[in-house]
Design an enzyme around this catalytic site. Sequence first.
Site, PDB file in Angstrom:
ATOM      1  N   TYR B  86       0.833  -1.205   0.000  1.00  0.00           N
ATOM      2  CA  TYR B  86       0.000   0.000   0.000  1.00  0.00           C
ATOM      3  C   TYR B  86       0.875   1.265   0.000  1.00  0.00           C
ATOM      4  CZ  TYR B  86      -3.874  -3.126   1.303  1.00  0.00           C
ATOM      5  OH  TYR B  86      -4.819  -4.127   1.328  1.00  0.00           O
ATOM      6  N   TYR B 458     -11.494  -1.063   0.449  1.00  0.00           N
ATOM      7  CA  TYR B 458     -11.451  -0.645   1.853  1.00  0.00           C
ATOM      8  C   TYR B 458     -10.135   0.030   2.192  1.00  0.00           C
ATOM      9  CZ  TYR B 458      -8.256  -4.044   4.103  1.00  0.00           C
ATOM     10  OH  TYR B 458      -7.149  -4.742   4.528  1.00  0.00           O
ATOM     11  N   ARG B 459      -9.196   0.035   1.242  1.00  0.00           N
ATOM     12  CA  ARG B 459      -7.839   0.508   1.508  1.00  0.00           C
ATOM     13  C   ARG B 459      -7.135   0.521   0.167  1.00  0.00           C
ATOM     14  NH1 ARG B 459      -4.469  -3.327   5.651  1.00  0.00           N
ATOM     15  NH2 ARG B 459      -2.776  -1.936   6.233  1.00  0.00           N
TER      16      ARG B 459
END
Lengths: 111, 513
Positions: B86, B458-459
């Site tokens: 991420y 969600y991310r």
Amino acid sequence: MRAFAIAALPVLAFAAALPLAQRAQAQAGKSGQELFAERCAACHVEGGFGTRVLSRRVPEGQAELEKRETLPAALTIAVVRRGIGSMPQIREAELSDADLQAIANYLEKRL
Amino acid sequence: MIILDANRLEQAMQRFAGIVGEENVWRGEEAAHGYKDAFAPRDALSYAPRGAVAPASVEEVQAIVRVAGELGIPLWPTSRGKNFGYGGGAPRMREVVMLDLIRMNRILEVNVEMGYAVVEPGVGFDDLYHYLVDNDIPLWISAPAHTWGSVLGNALERGVGYTPYGEHASKVCGMEVVTGTGELLRTGMGALEGARTWQLFPYGFGPSWDGAFMQSNFGIATKMGIWLMPEPEHTLNLAMAFDRVEDLPLGVDALRPLKLDGTVQANPSFGNIIRNLAVRAPRSAYYQGSGPIPADVLEQARVDSGVGHWNFSIRLFGDKAVNQINAEKVKRAFAHLPYEFEVSEWHRGEPLRGSGSPTPTLGALGVVDWLGGPGGHLTFSPVSPFSGAEAWEQYTTIRGMYEDAGFDYYGGFTAGQRYLNHISMVVFNRNDEEMCARANTLFSDLIETAASKGWGEYRTHTLFYDEVARTYDYNNGALRRWNETVKDAVDPHGIIAPGKMGIWPRAYREGQS
């Protein structure tokens, strides 16, 4: 006895947490070998992720850093600070220059 | 983009050094390489920071924020920077100074009776694990796939673990936050001076703000309470592997009632075959061609390796007698499938490895070596309804897109109570520019296609904040406008993580327009 232990633990826990906060200073007193065990061994001993990856890239018997025939300190320092392959870099706020130098010296002298 | 003036930046760095000491500020290449995205899908230095400062106390954080506000220097907070897939600790853009909180690494309290800890941002899962074990404290951490990261940072990013406490954001209770003007506030009951229930009652009085400081840029969390699970007497693990890809919906539908009624409290994860193979050997051990591994080769690899096309474990935590009853219930729920569970048990007092308690590990990073080169990965994380048919549609859609773009589908579905986190990874070779370009294009296509089907992430990776944020577009982006209104109010200088989750301060929005 158990009830006493439970009641006392939060205080004990706080006291025992303090050395963690002072680690930056305390590390200076540790040897390169101790620092390697603490900071690098999760990946770089037998069976570790780093050792498994390196075993596909270096001659047989050279994947475990502590068993390398030659590992110049400058190379260790460069790899740790810049990252290489699957290994992310580790910044100075996480591993001080002094601690990294001690680890690199320890690995270099295992000739 | 607002370019930082070099003189003003240096002025700020000197004042930061006056707060934390010259040894705790970094400039130029040292800062860029220290905080770059280690698994970047494009030139990592193109979004590496201009500088970094690492405070050791709340007071130092406040002082830094005040200087940053005065000089207009944006800060990008990071806890430990291990949010791999991420973006790691890397910022959204180059024109920031990292606010590195890793030196704030105290475990401030562990309350055994009430089952919680209070931690600073720099405390890692490994730190908390060792602290509990070394002090013989009968509480367990919950951790994501690798344990190098920050307990606080992971919870604030809504990370997921695999114990009954695995929905980490829901176990946060009480935070301390430095605001965009350098003030200090405490959320929930902590707003009451001398509160005795800060880590016990999560809601406080009036609006509840803990959630607003998660995946946001409204403040800088400097302390967090996190509930910890009492060590169970016993755990019982039921592992199953599906020989056929198309059995995924059967498994999902069998598990749903068990999650809804609380029989299964942990978060089982249906991992696909490549997720399983990747921790054993690189791709070349199975296939040497280019493009996605053909179905027949994958089937042979499955047989040779003795794994399933889907692999999962349902672990039960609690009293042995209850676990045994619930295990029978789980077996009955899966009895119509043509597979057997492999059962293993753990009893309190036995070594923790294999108990279901997370133990320190970096094994999950093995995925980055799947292609055998300097690997990278982008994690795509849409949420699916907890339904076999819906999961199957999402899986086939996304896998098809991976394979059309020339990538293996690596992924799985992790079960919440009413949803599935569908976490897949685009794994690429960082030295292969053409492959990196394909990975970036695929990721953007995945975001767009998912949104068109009503699936939101969600991310996401730092580089794709804006694209994902734009998909949350109900009523002409009402939520984005609300977030911007809050941002401008609570961070008037616009200095905390500009662009985080697609939320830009006013000056940047006007600059962009």
